[in-house]
Structure formats: structure tokens, C-alpha cells
Scaffold this active site. Sequence first.
Site, PDB file in Angstrom:
ATOM      1  N   GLY A  11       0.477  -1.230   0.543  1.00 23.18           N
ATOM      2  CA  GLY A  11       0.018   0.028  -0.137  1.00 23.18           C
ATOM      3  C   GLY A  11       0.608   1.134  -0.163  1.00 23.18           C
ATOM      4  O   GLY A  11       2.683   1.242  -0.605  1.00 23.18           O
ATOM      5  N   CYS A  12       0.389   2.261   0.488  1.00 25.60           N
ATOM      6  CA  CYS A  12       1.231   3.533   0.412  1.00 25.60           C
ATOM      7  C   CYS A  12       2.743   3.575   1.569  1.00 25.60           C
ATOM      8  O   CYS A  12       2.175   2.545   2.827  1.00 25.60           O
ATOM      9  CB  CYS A  12       0.111   4.124   1.474  1.00 25.60           C
ATOM     10  SG  CYS A  12       1.252   6.296   1.228  1.00 25.60           S
ATOM     11  N   PHE A  13       3.825   3.659   0.594  1.00 29.10           N
ATOM     12  CA  PHE A  13       5.033   3.858   1.141  1.00 29.10           C
ATOM     13  C   PHE A  13       5.064   4.425   2.295  1.00 29.10           C
ATOM     14  O   PHE A  13       6.023   4.266   3.009  1.00 29.10           O
ATOM     15  CB  PHE A  13       6.104   4.008  -0.021  1.00 29.10           C
ATOM     16  CG  PHE A  13       5.726   5.189  -0.765  1.00 29.10           C
ATOM     17  CD1 PHE A  13       5.699   6.644  -0.003  1.00 29.10           C
ATOM     18  CD2 PHE A  13       6.573   4.812  -1.905  1.00 29.10           C
ATOM     19  CE1 PHE A  13       5.432   7.309  -1.026  1.00 29.10           C
ATOM     20  CE2 PHE A  13       6.493   6.352  -2.471  1.00 29.10           C
ATOM     21  CZ  PHE A  13       5.849   7.325  -2.261  1.00 29.10           C
ATOM     22  N   TRP A  14       4.047   5.306   2.713  1.00 35.36           N
ATOM     23  CA  TRP A  14       4.619   6.330   4.450  1.00 35.36           C
ATOM     24  C   TRP A  14       4.802   5.899   5.664  1.00 35.36           C
ATOM     25  O   TRP A  14       5.316   5.748   6.162  1.00 35.36           O
ATOM     26  CB  TRP A  14       3.650   7.067   4.130  1.00 35.36           C
ATOM     27  CG  TRP A  14       4.106   8.868   2.768  1.00 35.36           C
ATOM     28  CD1 TRP A  14       4.867   8.836   2.369  1.00 35.36           C
ATOM     29  CD2 TRP A  14       2.377   8.855   2.369  1.00 35.36           C
ATOM     30  NE1 TRP A  14       4.598   9.643   0.874  1.00 35.36           N
ATOM     31  CE2 TRP A  14       3.234  10.313   1.435  1.00 35.36           C
ATOM     32  CE3 TRP A  14       1.513   9.429   3.109  1.00 35.36           C
ATOM     33  CZ2 TRP A  14       2.160  10.958   0.814  1.00 35.36           C
ATOM     34  CZ3 TRP A  14       0.565  11.170   2.577  1.00 35.36           C
ATOM     35  CH2 TRP A  14       1.142  11.444   1.283  1.00 35.36           C
TER      36      TRP A  14
END
Length: 186
Positions: A11-14
Site C-alpha cells: 500500500g502507501c509507502f509512507w
Amino acid sequence: MSIEKITLGAGCFWCVENIFARIEGIVSVVSGYADGDIINPSYEQVCNGTANHAEVVQITFDTTLLDIETILTVFFAIHDPTSLNRQGDDIGSQYRSTILFHTTEQQEIAEARIAQLNSTEEFEQAIVTTVKAVNNFSSAESYHQDYVTNNPENKYCQLVVARKIQKFLSEFSHLLKSEEQAISAA
């Protein structure tokens, strides 16, 4: 010290970057793009799907302190590996669940872990995580690196990422770097 790399998309790498950066034995975590059709894509190309890349983190770790099995345990716990091209409200192939291995041993361990999780029915549906050799990795733009720490006022970080980090902390506090353990105990 014995160093290895593995590249993971969840998912979102953050969120993924922030979680793995907290783990003892992790040397570095770089947010980036991989497994797509072009070299060095921009965030816009990844988001609009023209690059066919996934948002990933490339993790460098010390195998004398942390093994690939533990990394994969955290990986499968912090996202939904049964959701194709989606993690929560983040929809698109750039959010796909993927393990991009750097060694054949990593490939074998990842494939065995997926088979084991599917056979024990740990998840209600079959795992859709792909296991492939890493290709076309490039670092994301500098403003994406350490994004959660540098942007605590961001609503996505406050609402979505913070929940995932709390889940990680409650399940995996024993894996935290010693300075993280001291902060979480305070």
C-alpha cells in the site's frame, strides 16, 4: 554485520517506511517505486498508472540482528495481502501487495510463507501478494522520504497511518530499536 536488501509493497509507502524504520536490525528504509515498465518514474506517473509501478520500500537490514522471516511476519500483519490493487481507501495497482526479492533464498522463504498462511487460512481469502525479482527500483522524490515524521499534521498520516502504526506497536513492540522502546515505554 551481514547486510541484505528486500523490497516490499504493502500500500502507501509512507506507512510501511515508518513502521520498518522502527525495527531493530533495519539499517535503512527507502520509499520508492518498482516493478514497473519505465526507469525512474515520477510520483505522478506512478499514481496515474502510466508507469505500472508499485509504491514500495526498499529495506536494508542486518541479518545478524533480523531475519527475513520476521520481516515477512510484520509485512503480512500491517496490510491486507488478500486485497488486489487496494489497501483501504488507496485504490490502484500502485498499491499492490508485492514481495520483490533480492536473493533466491528470499524468494523461497516468501513463497513458503504465503503457502503456509493460505493453508492455515489465517486470512479469510487467499493471499494475492506477488513474489518477483526486484526490477526497476528507484527512490521516490525526497519529500516522500520519512514523510510521516516530517508531516505529522497531514490528515492522511493522522487518520490512516497512525492507526497502522499503533497496531504495529501493540503487536511488535519487542522488535523496536532500543531508543524506540524507551520512547514507547515513557
